[in-house]
Design an enzyme around this catalytic site. Structure first.
Site: not given
Length: 797
Positions: A479-480, A483, A502
């Site tokens: 997930h990170e 980003h 997000e």
């Protein structure tokens, strides 16, 4: 008419007048003092008046509406020097003019914190008439407005860049022989526009200029949300000094940093990514439109490690006994809100030596290079871009380091270090070139209010991901990592459109994780369907428990991205404490992207996504930028009546659950993994209904081994049961070793414990409340305050 901002309100004001003047580079020179819990020093701002490229930006904005306009996207005659438009929203409920920045009702005229250089200076800009003049009109003095709160500003001065040896090469006008404001500003204009291939020279000059002597103090004032600076006689942004130095110090209670202790009991401080972002760390321009570069020198006691958003893997330089200095820099312009710093007694975690036969492969995948290698000139402002670097394009795993408190190094070696290479490589296989050249990963203290936070070149992860196997650690890491593309390399021009970061990260998290595990296509689909099932349940709960006005992903509709004439704006609900608990922008954004991928097919969708990343990296985007390019790049037969207007209406501008999603979930069959869970739930309900003394011939139930996400779903189904006996709960705990599972599983287990007053397992709840801040914050918010008070006399805050 003046506008009174309510400091206790839930709307976040962005005061910087970015339409008139822009910070192009920050040079920070700071000392970290753990005894006083203060960071103090100087920050030098190199400025450029915003009118300089206004006409060019307007034409670029019009041309960039469609990706098919090749003159903009793939062959601009010259790079954009300033982002297209301001990034922030102009709230229709709270409209105000430029006078908002310094109304009499809000202005703090006291000098107890050293916020005014003298009373004359404070009085000099106290009137709303003077404060209104933030542009280049009228006869009043120009006012530079910076976003600032919880800071003590001590002094502001102009920097004499003309006195720096070698700067004469930046003076092109022969008539400018006498040192003057015009000469100094011309030097800064030339310095900030040096070509990308001279970035080292540029950083060197920035550093030398930041050390130059001051050539006159500037008048300044502060209020709740801003720092306002002026120079006598400077009536326009062009006349205003383009290099200024601010002497300041933070406050221990400042909302941008957290002073605490790590898991080993050592003091540390880190930025929290709070609603106020970095304005309580340094005076800055918060709106994303003010994209800038930075360099920083940070001094701390020699026992501390300083980590920061920076392209270089900094090493300490000893200044004197007991004190070290750390230096970082970035050459990719980024919003000031992405700046991150963490100072603590961290230990670098390294892989334990292993035999050659056991060594892990560096490149587990061989992604098809043709999928993400595009030709053409980047359309962002000029900087040394990795997308134009052939070696960076094929670099599947960027250099990375892991830091943690010494007590967690073993857990990091066991799980986290093993997962970073395959997760980075998986991301590269899906999206191509990593936007950033390196990555530091830090395990932050237990009070960190999230499972993770991504910033340029650095990532914060919660200790909660280190327990219970690799699944939670891998998914959060993915997930990170996502980003880096969506949220950082591509930023939202309007902070209310959080789904653009997000939602994408949530969707790509599943795709990256499946690739990192090297799952077969059918296994990947099953895993992703199960995760969709869990998110569907969370979205339904979210819709029932959150205000309808906060369920909309594009609340400003046709005003999205608009600001006042000065660039000031208000973020609706930006300070609402309820907002930090909400996941609407994660969940609805995720389901929208999943809907589009399914309609188009994965191959078409991800091929487009790589083109989109290449077209828009280094820029700020709105929802329509993504949706318009998507529809322009897919065949007519695959659009199936999709339009930007329909997507706005169904997904982005309505509260509640989107109708297409309702139809899909009501018609769709459960995946095999979810059906397996339902079968197990039936067994547990049957077990719970059995009398305490069973007939001898009745056989023990045989339970299947479940994946972590399956366990989460199982426990959520069991939470819907009115009663579960302590005997059943004890059997549950024993069957699945629930106390040893990851945080997502344990938080559902804690809910069951508290709901059914299972006193034998209260120790598990105590451990969870102490060690798993993020899961506690999001998942136990409904019952933990009451449960903790009732069952546990200790304060677990």
């Amino acid at each position: 008419m003046d506008m009174q901002l309510d400091p206790a309100g839930d709307d976040l004001p962005l005061m910087a007048n970015t339409s008139h003047i822009l910070v192009k580079h920050y040079v920070l020179d700071l000392d970290v003092d753990f005894e006083s819990q203060v960071i103090e020093g100087t920050i030098v701002l190199f400025l450029e008046d915003g009118d300089r490229f206004k006409k060019q930006n307007r034409s670029v904005e019009e041309a960039c509406q469609s990706e098919s306009n090749k003159g903009c996207k793939l062959g601009m005659p010259e790079p954009c020097h300033v982002p297209v438009t301001n990034a922030m929203t102009f709230s229709s409920e709270m409209e105000y003019n430029d006078c908002a920045i310094c109304s009499k009702g809000e202005k703090d005229t006291s000098d107890k914190d050293g916020n005014h250089d003298n009373q004359e200076h404070a009085a000099g800009i106290s009137s709303s008439k003077r404060c209104c003049d933030t542009g280049n009109h009228g006869s009043e003095e120009f006012l530079l407005v910076l976003d600032c709160c919880d800071l003590s500003v001590l002094k502001v001065e102009e920097v004499d860049v003309a006195a720096v040896p070698g700067m004469e090469k930046f003076t092109r006008s022969p008539e400018l022989t006498v040192v003057s404001e015009e000469l100094r500003n011309q030097i800064v204009r030339e310095l900030v526009t040096l070509p990308a291939n001279r970035w080292r020279e540029q950083l060197d000059y920035y550093a030398r200029c930041s050390q130059a002597a001051g050539c006159g103090e500037l008048l300044f004032d502060t209020d709740t949300w801003s720092l306002q600076i002026r120079k006598t006689g400077a009536q326009t942004a062009t006349d205003f000094p383009h290099a200024i130095r601010i002497w300041y110090k933070t406050k221990p209670e400042g909302r941008s940093v957290t002073w605490t202790s790590d898991q080993s009991g050592r003091p540390c401080v880190y930025t929290v990514g709070s609603p106020v972002n970095n304005r309580a760390l340094f005076p800055c321009q918060e709106p994303p439109v003010a994209m800038s570069t930075w360099q920083a020198t940070v001094r701390a006691a020699a026992s501390f490690v300083v980590l920061m958003s920076g392209e270089n893997s900094a090493k300490p330089t000893q200044l004197w006994e007991g004190c070290s200095s750390w230096y970082y820099y970035v050459t990719m312009p980024m919003p000031a809100s992405t700046f991150t710093i963490a100072v603590g007694c961290w230990t670098e975690v390294k892989m334990e030596p292993c035999s050659s036969g056991d060594s892990a492969t560096e490149t587990p995948f061989s992604p098809p290079e043709a999928d993400f290698r595009h030709v053409g000139v980047c359309s962002h402002m000029e900087y040394p871009c990795r997308f134009q670097n052939a070696s960076a394009t094929t670099q599947q795993i960027i250099p990375h380091r892991v830091f943690a408190p010494v007590c967690l190094t073993g857990a990091c070696q066991e799980t986290l270090l093993q997962l970073i290479p395959p997760c980075l490589s998986a991301a590269h296989s899906v999206l191509g070139t990593h936007p950033f050249s390196r990555l530091d990963v830090l395990i932050v203290p237990a009070n960190f209010p999230s499972l993770g936070m991504a910033s340029p070149h650095i990532m914060f992860l919660s200790q909660s991901i280190l327990t219970g196997g690799s699944h939670l650690c891998g998914t959060r890491l993915c997930h990170e990592i996502a980003h880096a593309w969506f949220g950082l390399a591509l930023g939202a021009r309007d902070w209310t459109e959080e789904w653009l970061s997000e939602g994408f990260a949530s969707h790509l998290e599943d795709v990256f994780w499946a690739a990192a595990q090297q799952l077969a296509p059918h296994e990947a689909r099953e895993q992703q369907e199960l995760r969709a099932c869990l998110r569907w349940r969370r979205l339904q709960d979210e819709m029932q428990s959150s205000p309808t006005e906060m369920q909309v992903l594009r609340p400003n509709k046709d005003k999205t991205g608009h600001t006042s004439d000065s660039g000031a704006s208000v973020i609706k609900h930006g300070l609402n404490p309820e907002k930090i608990f909400m996941q609407v922008h994660y969940l609805k954004g995720y389901f929208l992207l999943r809907f589009l991928a399914e309609r188009l097919g994965d191959e078409t969708y991800f091929s487009f996504l790589r083109k989109f990343v290449h077209a828009f990296h280094g820029q700020l985007i709105l929802s329509q930028d993504f949706l318009q390019m998507l529809l322009e790049n897919i065949p007519e037969e695959k659009r199936l009546e999709l339009s930007v207007e329909n997507i706005y209406q169904d997904w982005l501008e309505s509260s509640g659950i989107p109708k297409p999603l309702q139809r899909e979930r009501s018609a769709g069959a459960e995946c095999g993994l979810a059906r397996q869970v339902r079968a197990e739930v039936t067994k547990w309900i049957r077990v719970n209904r059995r009398p305490r003394r069973r007939k001898r011939r009745e056989r023990e139930a045989v339970f299947e081994k479940l994946l972590p996400d399956q366990l989460v779903l199982l426990l959520e189904h069991l939470l819907e049961q009115k009663t579960l006996s302590h005997r059943t709960l004890q059997s549950l705990q024993r069957t699945y070793h629930l106390q040893d599972q990851d945080a997502e599983v344990r938080h559902r287990w804690c809910e069951l414990i508290v709901k059914h007053k299972f006193t034998k397992a209260y120790e598990s709840v105590e451990r969870f409340l102490q060690e798993d801040q993020e899961s506690r914050r999001h998942s136990l918010k409904a019952f933990v305050p009451v449960a903790a008070c009732k069952y546990f006399p200790k304060n677990f805050g």
